[in-house]
Structures are given as structure tokens and as C-alpha cells.
Design a protein around this motif. Structure first.
Motif, PDB file in Angstrom:
ATOM      1  N   GLU A 109     -11.387  -7.099  -3.300  1.00  0.00           N
ATOM      2  CA  GLU A 109     -11.135  -8.531  -3.170  1.00  0.00           C
ATOM      3  C   GLU A 109     -10.408  -9.020  -4.419  1.00  0.00           C
TER       4      GLU A 109
ATOM      5  N   SER B  40      -8.576  -2.378  -0.760  1.00  0.00           N
ATOM      6  CA  SER B  40      -9.964  -2.596  -0.325  1.00  0.00           C
ATOM      7  C   SER B  40     -10.683  -3.602  -1.223  1.00  0.00           C
TER       8      SER B  40
ATOM      9  N   LYS C 265      -3.669 -11.458  -3.874  1.00  0.00           N
ATOM     10  CA  LYS C 265      -3.356 -10.739  -2.638  1.00  0.00           C
ATOM     11  C   LYS C 265      -2.486 -11.614  -1.740  1.00  0.00           C
TER      12      LYS C 265
ATOM     13  N   SER D  96     -12.426  -1.808  -9.712  1.00  0.00           N
ATOM     14  CA  SER D  96     -12.817  -0.560  -9.045  1.00  0.00           C
ATOM     15  C   SER D  96     -13.602   0.366  -9.954  1.00  0.00           C
TER      16      SER D  96
ATOM     17  N   LYS E 166       0.824  -1.213   0.000  1.00  0.00           N
ATOM     18  CA  LYS E 166       0.000   0.000   0.000  1.00  0.00           C
ATOM     19  C   LYS E 166       0.857   1.262   0.000  1.00  0.00           C
TER      20      LYS E 166
ATOM     21  N   ASN F 241      -5.194   2.775  -1.135  1.00  0.00           N
ATOM     22  CA  ASN F 241      -6.382   2.452  -0.326  1.00  0.00           C
ATOM     23  C   ASN F 241      -7.417   1.673  -1.131  1.00  0.00           C
ATOM     24  N   MET F 242      -7.644   2.087  -2.363  1.00  0.00           N
ATOM     25  CA  MET F 242      -8.629   1.394  -3.193  1.00  0.00           C
ATOM     26  C   MET F 242      -8.160  -0.007  -3.546  1.00  0.00           C
TER      27      MET F 242
END
Length: 264
Positions: free
Chosen positions: A198, A196, A220, A203, A183, A192-193
Motif C-alpha cells: 500500500e 502488493s 500509486k 517491504s 510492474k 510483484n512486491m
């Protein structure tokens, strides 16, 4: 100029190895292939390239011959007893002595296995890795362009194809691929996006100082603590440096008691 003189003086202090091949002789001075190699390694990169060929090597050897001729001339005129030469030789000698002394002294000052493990166990937070995501993005100049790009992806076009078609960022040429990142490596709005979302999440347009981004997360990784073996190299470097600095600081304090020091 002084640095060049120092370099020449230092190189002249090394004796040739017994197996070195003599490539030139000037009076009673020999130039061997080891000296040629060592001297070429001291050159700036652009000069190394210039002398890399066989012809270039011959030119370099000719320069060394000229240097030896000048050395013999200087010796004949008693420059081996010149005050400035002797002063510089003394400085070179001091530098070599200091470097060798510190190398020999610090070689034995290392953290023990017990110290490494103790530090690792007592400072586990220090070895916590950072969470990461693997993502791609499409960068557009306006929010409307970003929404249109997302709509194309939702209708079935591959994210990579749309990125290569419309993305204005440098990653557009490789389908928007940003690889793995934490991040903190990204500007706050983007980071941040991305974190956030999954896995496989897409987005809405995200505004940053660079424009409007559509982000897709492909994978991730959660934050994990490095094992002792994974952290060993960094641990050794850190603790060895700490111990060696402490040793040197204490040694300097003791030496100041033995020798008077006056700074003007």
C-alpha cells in the motif's frame, strides 16, 4: 567512398538562394554561406565540432575551394561526359525522384477524423495505460544487511539517508529513488512486491538477481485509459502508416502489371 561521392554530387545539384552571401569564388563558381551551412550539416558530429569556430569555418571553406578547383579540372577533362559519372548521376536522380514522388504522394494519404475515432472506440483496450507505483529501495548484498537497513528505518532514520549510506545500487546516491514505474519494468520478484504494498508501505527483504531489496512505496496510480486527444498522435501515426503501406502495396501490384520484372 561511393557514399561520399554521392553526397558531393547531390550537394552540387542545389542552386544557391538569391539572398545567400557569397563567401568565395573559384573561376565562375561561387560558394555561398548557404552551401557552407548545408555541407557542414552533413558532417559527422566530431567534424562539426572541429569546424565550429571561425577559424574552423575558414578551413572548411578552403576545403570547398579545393573541391571546386578539382571539379573545374575534371570538367576541363570532360568528366561531365564520363560513363561512370553519368551512371552515378542517374542513380542520384532516380533516388531524388523517388523520394520526392513518395513525399508528394503520401502527403495526402491520411486517416480521416471519423476513422481515428472509430478505431479508438473499437480498440479501447489498446489505449489502457499501465498501473504505476512511485518507490524507493535499498539494495544490499545479504539478507542480514537488508534486515538491518529496514530496522534502521523503523527506528526513525529516513529511508533516503539509509539508502545513501548502505545501498549498493546506482540509485543509492539519490536516496534509492526509482521514480514511477510499471510492474513490467522491474524483475518479477521486485515488481510483484512493489505492487502488493500500500502507499507508504515498507517491504521485508526481497531477493532478486541483484541482491536483497527493501522497498518503500510512496505513491500509486491505477491503470487509466488515455483520452482520444491523448491518444491522437499515436493513433494518427499508426493509421496513417497502415493506409500509406496499403496504398504503396497496391501501387506496386499495379506497376508490376505495367512493367515486366525479372530477378536473376
Amino acid at each position: 567512398m561511393k557514399k561520399i561521392v554521392m553526397s558531393i554530387l547531390i550537394s552540387l545539384m542545389f542552386l544557391p538562394a538569391a539572398h545567400a552571401k557569397v563567401v568565395a569564388k573559384v573561376g565562375d563558381l561561387e560558394i555561398d554561406d548557404q552551401e557552407v551551412t548545408e555541407r557542414m550539416q552533413q558532417l559527422p558530429p566530431q567534424y562539426k565540432t572541429a569546424f565550429a569556430s571561425e577559424e574552423g569555418k575558414k578551413q572548411f571553406i578552403d576545403q570547398l575551394v579545393q573541391e571546386k578547383l578539382i571539379y573545374l579540372k575534371a570538367k576541363k577533362e570532360k568528366y561531365d561526359a564520363n560513363t561512370q559519372v553519368l551512371k552515378q548521376l542517374d542513380r542520384v536522380k532516380q533516388g531524388l525522384m523517388i523520394r520526392q514522388f513518395m513525399t508528394d504522394t503520401l502527403a495526402g494519404i491520411k486517416a480521416s477524423e471519423e476513422e481515428l475515432k472509430k478505431y479508438y472506440n473499437e480498440n479501447s483496450a489498446e489505449f489502457m495505460g499501465k498501473a504505476q507505483v512511485k518507490a524507493k529501495h535499498i539494495l544490499c548484498n545479504t539478507e542480514e544487511e537488508a534486515k538491518a537497513a529496514k530496522e534502521r528505518v523503523l527506528k526513525g532514520e529516513s529511508f533516503e539517508d539509509v539508502a545513501m549510506d548502505v545501498s549498493t545500487g546506482p540509485s543509492g546516491k539519490k536516496g534509492g529513488d526509482l521514480g514511477w514505474f510499471s510492474k513490467e519494468q522491474m524483475v518479477p520478484e521486485f515488481g510483484n512486491m512493489a505492487f502488493s504494498l500500500e502507499k507508504d508501505g515498507l517491504s521485508d527483504p526481497v531477493k532478486t538477481q541483484f541482491g536483497y531489496h527493501i522497498i518503500k512505496v510512496y505513491d500509486k496510480k491505477s491503470a487509466e485509459t488515455k483520452s482520444f486527444e491523448e491518444a491522437r498522435a499515436d493513433l494518427e501515426r499508426k493509421l496513417n502508416n497502415t493506409r500509406q503501406k496499403q496504398y504503396v502495396d497496391e501501387m506496386i501490384l499495379e506497376l508490376k502489371k505495367e512493367h515486366s520484372v525479372t530477378i536473376y
